[in-house]
Design a protein around this motif. Sequence first.
Motif, PDB file in Angstrom:
ATOM      1  N   TRP A 188       8.976   7.277 -16.359  1.00 32.66           N
ATOM      2  CA  TRP A 188       9.582   6.773 -15.179  1.00 32.66           C
ATOM      3  C   TRP A 188      10.550   7.875 -14.572  1.00 32.66           C
ATOM      4  O   TRP A 188      11.103   8.691 -15.280  1.00 32.66           O
ATOM      5  N   LEU A 189      10.701   7.670 -13.294  1.00 28.43           N
ATOM      6  CA  LEU A 189      11.366   8.877 -12.575  1.00 28.43           C
ATOM      7  C   LEU A 189      12.995   8.425 -12.847  1.00 28.43           C
ATOM      8  O   LEU A 189      13.232   7.171 -13.340  1.00 28.43           O
ATOM      9  N   GLU A 190      13.915   9.183 -12.799  1.00 26.66           N
ATOM     10  CA  GLU A 190      15.266   8.818 -12.726  1.00 26.66           C
ATOM     11  C   GLU A 190      15.728   7.605 -11.851  1.00 26.66           C
ATOM     12  O   GLU A 190      15.129   7.624 -10.560  1.00 26.66           O
ATOM     13  N   TYR A 191      16.783   6.790 -12.523  1.00 23.45           N
ATOM     14  CA  TYR A 191      17.204   5.611 -11.326  1.00 23.45           C
ATOM     15  C   TYR A 191      17.742   6.259 -10.217  1.00 23.45           C
ATOM     16  O   TYR A 191      18.647   7.258 -10.412  1.00 23.45           O
ATOM     17  N   GLU A 192      17.785   5.596  -9.058  1.00 28.88           N
ATOM     18  CA  GLU A 192      18.522   5.976  -7.935  1.00 28.88           C
ATOM     19  C   GLU A 192      19.194   4.855  -7.339  1.00 28.88           C
ATOM     20  O   GLU A 192      18.608   3.493  -7.542  1.00 28.88           O
ATOM     21  N   GLU A 193      20.413   4.838  -6.971  1.00 31.77           N
ATOM     22  CA  GLU A 193      21.052   3.754  -6.308  1.00 31.77           C
ATOM     23  C   GLU A 193      20.647   3.310  -5.032  1.00 31.77           C
ATOM     24  O   GLU A 193      20.098   3.879  -4.204  1.00 31.77           O
ATOM     25  N   VAL A 194      20.572   1.905  -4.999  1.00 28.24           N
ATOM     26  CA  VAL A 194      20.169   1.225  -3.725  1.00 28.24           C
ATOM     27  C   VAL A 194      21.568   0.702  -3.148  1.00 28.24           C
ATOM     28  O   VAL A 194      21.936  -0.036  -3.776  1.00 28.24           O
ATOM     29  N   SER A 195      21.586   1.021  -2.020  1.00 31.39           N
ATOM     30  CA  SER A 195      22.743   0.599  -1.235  1.00 31.39           C
ATOM     31  C   SER A 195      22.482  -0.499  -0.269  1.00 31.39           C
ATOM     32  O   SER A 195      21.190  -0.708   0.053  1.00 31.39           O
ATOM     33  N   ALA A 219       0.761  -1.235   0.173  1.00 30.99           N
ATOM     34  CA  ALA A 219      -0.022  -0.147  -0.107  1.00 30.99           C
ATOM     35  C   ALA A 219       0.906   1.177   0.046  1.00 30.99           C
ATOM     36  O   ALA A 219       0.574   2.052  -0.640  1.00 30.99           O
ATOM     37  N   SER A 220       1.871   1.238   0.839  1.00 28.13           N
ATOM     38  CA  SER A 220       2.746   2.346   0.831  1.00 28.13           C
ATOM     39  C   SER A 220       4.100   1.883   1.339  1.00 28.13           C
ATOM     40  O   SER A 220       4.342   0.797   1.918  1.00 28.13           O
ATOM     41  N   PHE A 221       5.304   2.619   0.948  1.00 27.98           N
ATOM     42  CA  PHE A 221       6.504   2.014   1.323  1.00 27.98           C
ATOM     43  C   PHE A 221       7.549   3.121   1.771  1.00 27.98           C
ATOM     44  O   PHE A 221       7.400   4.062   1.190  1.00 27.98           O
ATOM     45  N   LYS A 222       8.461   2.870   2.481  1.00 26.93           N
ATOM     46  CA  LYS A 222       9.389   4.089   3.190  1.00 26.93           C
ATOM     47  C   LYS A 222      10.677   3.777   2.213  1.00 26.93           C
ATOM     48  O   LYS A 222      11.375   4.913   2.184  1.00 26.93           O
ATOM     49  N   GLY A 223      10.875   2.590   1.852  1.00 29.40           N
ATOM     50  CA  GLY A 223      12.125   2.654   1.105  1.00 29.40           C
ATOM     51  C   GLY A 223      12.665   1.210   0.626  1.00 29.40           C
ATOM     52  O   GLY A 223      11.604   0.318   0.805  1.00 29.40           O
ATOM     53  N   VAL A 224      13.641   0.998  -0.300  1.00 28.22           N
ATOM     54  CA  VAL A 224      14.149  -0.339  -0.709  1.00 28.22           C
ATOM     55  C   VAL A 224      15.317  -0.531  -0.434  1.00 28.22           C
ATOM     56  O   VAL A 224      16.415   0.336  -0.488  1.00 28.22           O
ATOM     57  N   ALA A 225      15.800  -1.844  -0.305  1.00 33.12           N
ATOM     58  CA  ALA A 225      17.112  -2.425   0.184  1.00 33.12           C
ATOM     59  C   ALA A 225      17.227  -3.286  -0.468  1.00 33.12           C
ATOM     60  O   ALA A 225      16.395  -4.021  -0.778  1.00 33.12           O
ATOM     61  N   VAL A 260      27.709 -11.895  -3.825  1.00 29.60           N
ATOM     62  CA  VAL A 260      28.811 -11.569  -5.030  1.00 29.60           C
ATOM     63  C   VAL A 260      29.820 -12.521  -4.965  1.00 29.60           C
ATOM     64  O   VAL A 260      30.326 -12.867  -3.839  1.00 29.60           O
ATOM     65  N   THR A 261      30.006 -13.135  -6.027  1.00 28.36           N
ATOM     66  CA  THR A 261      31.265 -13.900  -6.272  1.00 28.36           C
ATOM     67  C   THR A 261      32.273 -13.492  -7.379  1.00 28.36           C
ATOM     68  O   THR A 261      32.067 -12.733  -8.224  1.00 28.36           O
ATOM     69  N   GLU A 262      33.343 -14.170  -7.397  1.00 31.98           N
ATOM     70  CA  GLU A 262      34.682 -13.945  -8.232  1.00 31.98           C
ATOM     71  C   GLU A 262      34.945 -12.406  -8.338  1.00 31.98           C
ATOM     72  O   GLU A 262      35.240 -11.953  -9.584  1.00 31.98           O
ATOM     73  N   GLY A 263      34.742 -11.507  -7.456  1.00 27.92           N
ATOM     74  CA  GLY A 263      35.345 -10.247  -7.152  1.00 27.92           C
ATOM     75  C   GLY A 263      34.790  -9.239  -8.263  1.00 27.92           C
ATOM     76  O   GLY A 263      35.325  -8.133  -8.399  1.00 27.92           O
ATOM     77  N   ALA A 264      33.588  -9.532  -8.910  1.00 28.38           N
ATOM     78  CA  ALA A 264      32.991  -8.157  -9.592  1.00 28.38           C
ATOM     79  C   ALA A 264      32.396  -7.177  -8.679  1.00 28.38           C
ATOM     80  O   ALA A 264      31.716  -7.644  -7.572  1.00 28.38           O
ATOM     81  N   ALA A 265      31.937  -6.246  -8.997  1.00 26.32           N
ATOM     82  CA  ALA A 265      31.454  -4.916  -8.398  1.00 26.32           C
ATOM     83  C   ALA A 265      30.175  -4.836  -8.976  1.00 26.32           C
ATOM     84  O   ALA A 265      29.773  -5.123 -10.105  1.00 26.32           O
ATOM     85  N   TYR A 266      29.404  -4.275  -8.234  1.00 31.04           N
ATOM     86  CA  TYR A 266      27.945  -4.149  -8.725  1.00 31.04           C
ATOM     87  C   TYR A 266      27.391  -2.642  -8.282  1.00 31.04           C
ATOM     88  O   TYR A 266      27.718  -2.213  -7.264  1.00 31.04           O
ATOM     89  N   LYS A 267      26.218  -2.283  -8.929  1.00 32.17           N
ATOM     90  CA  LYS A 267      25.341  -1.393  -8.388  1.00 32.17           C
ATOM     91  C   LYS A 267      24.082  -1.435  -8.870  1.00 32.17           C
ATOM     92  O   LYS A 267      23.771  -2.013  -9.721  1.00 32.17           O
ATOM     93  N   ILE A 268      23.107  -1.287  -7.897  1.00 31.50           N
ATOM     94  CA  ILE A 268      21.519  -1.614  -8.100  1.00 31.50           C
ATOM     95  C   ILE A 268      20.927  -0.034  -8.141  1.00 31.50           C
ATOM     96  O   ILE A 268      21.036   0.651  -7.212  1.00 31.50           O
ATOM     97  N   TYR A 269      19.990  -0.179  -8.918  1.00 27.48           N
ATOM     98  CA  TYR A 269      19.174   1.125  -9.162  1.00 27.48           C
ATOM     99  C   TYR A 269      17.544   0.835  -9.081  1.00 27.48           C
ATOM    100  O   TYR A 269      17.420  -0.504  -9.799  1.00 27.48           O
ATOM    101  N   TRP A 270      17.009   1.729  -8.822  1.00 24.29           N
ATOM    102  CA  TRP A 270      15.469   1.556  -8.989  1.00 24.29           C
ATOM    103  C   TRP A 270      14.911   2.840  -9.474  1.00 24.29           C
ATOM    104  O   TRP A 270      15.236   3.854  -9.049  1.00 24.29           O
ATOM    105  N   SER A 271      13.874   2.593 -10.046  1.00 15.28           N
ATOM    106  CA  SER A 271      12.985   3.712 -10.551  1.00 15.28           C
ATOM    107  C   SER A 271      11.458   3.144 -10.191  1.00 15.28           C
ATOM    108  O   SER A 271      11.208   2.077 -10.276  1.00 15.28           O
ATOM    109  N   THR A 272      10.829   4.201 -10.037  1.00 16.50           N
ATOM    110  CA  THR A 272       9.198   4.067  -9.864  1.00 16.50           C
ATOM    111  C   THR A 272       8.237   4.886 -11.054  1.00 16.50           C
ATOM    112  O   THR A 272       8.825   5.827 -11.794  1.00 16.50           O
TER     113      THR A 272
END
Length: 190
Positions: free
Chosen positions: A90-97, A60-66, A71-83
């Motif tokens: 769509w709104l611009e992507y924002e990074e999720v930490s 129904a409503s949310f405060k945020g996303v986590a 992670v395997t084999e040493g790769a780095a990543y970033k996760i983004y989300w948009s609504t």
Amino acid sequence: MAIQEILLDIDMSVGVFQDTIVEDQKLKLRELGHDADGNSIYPATGSWESIAIRIQDKIASFKGVAAQVDVTEGAAYKIYWSTSEDGFEWLEYEEVSSNSAVSKSPAKYAKVKIEIFAEKKYSNFYIDDFNQKDKYSNPFIESENGSLGLKKIYQLNMERVSDTPTGMVLRQKVENTKFKKVDRIRVSKG
């Protein structure tokens, strides 16, 4: 009003893949090839973007996303989300930490985007030593002296026309189209 944490599974087999694949239910960079030691070579970056996820009927409503990621084999990543309210704009992507939730106003649809960055390592690549005789069957390439290059000297089998008291007369026909490519003619004894 109580706050409840809800786990939302996302189908990663559908969406927009850019230099990524899903293998064994894991998102990976696609393999470009192997180096001389058999190690895999990957593109520097890749991404995956989900299809629109309808979240209004789940939350129904949310405060945020986590996010929580293994992670395997040493790769780095970033996760983004948009609504989005309508699934088109769509709104611009924002990074999720992983340690703090990203807050957004409630919406009907959400999208997730994951970027993967390959770990940089040194790779060994071996080239030919060009010492094997007749390995390259192209008549315009020479490689017997340890380096690959264009052949500059051609030996022609001349046609014997006549014998004279002081020697012999040999003849070789050169086509008019190839005549511009001849810079000199050298005749040797024997």
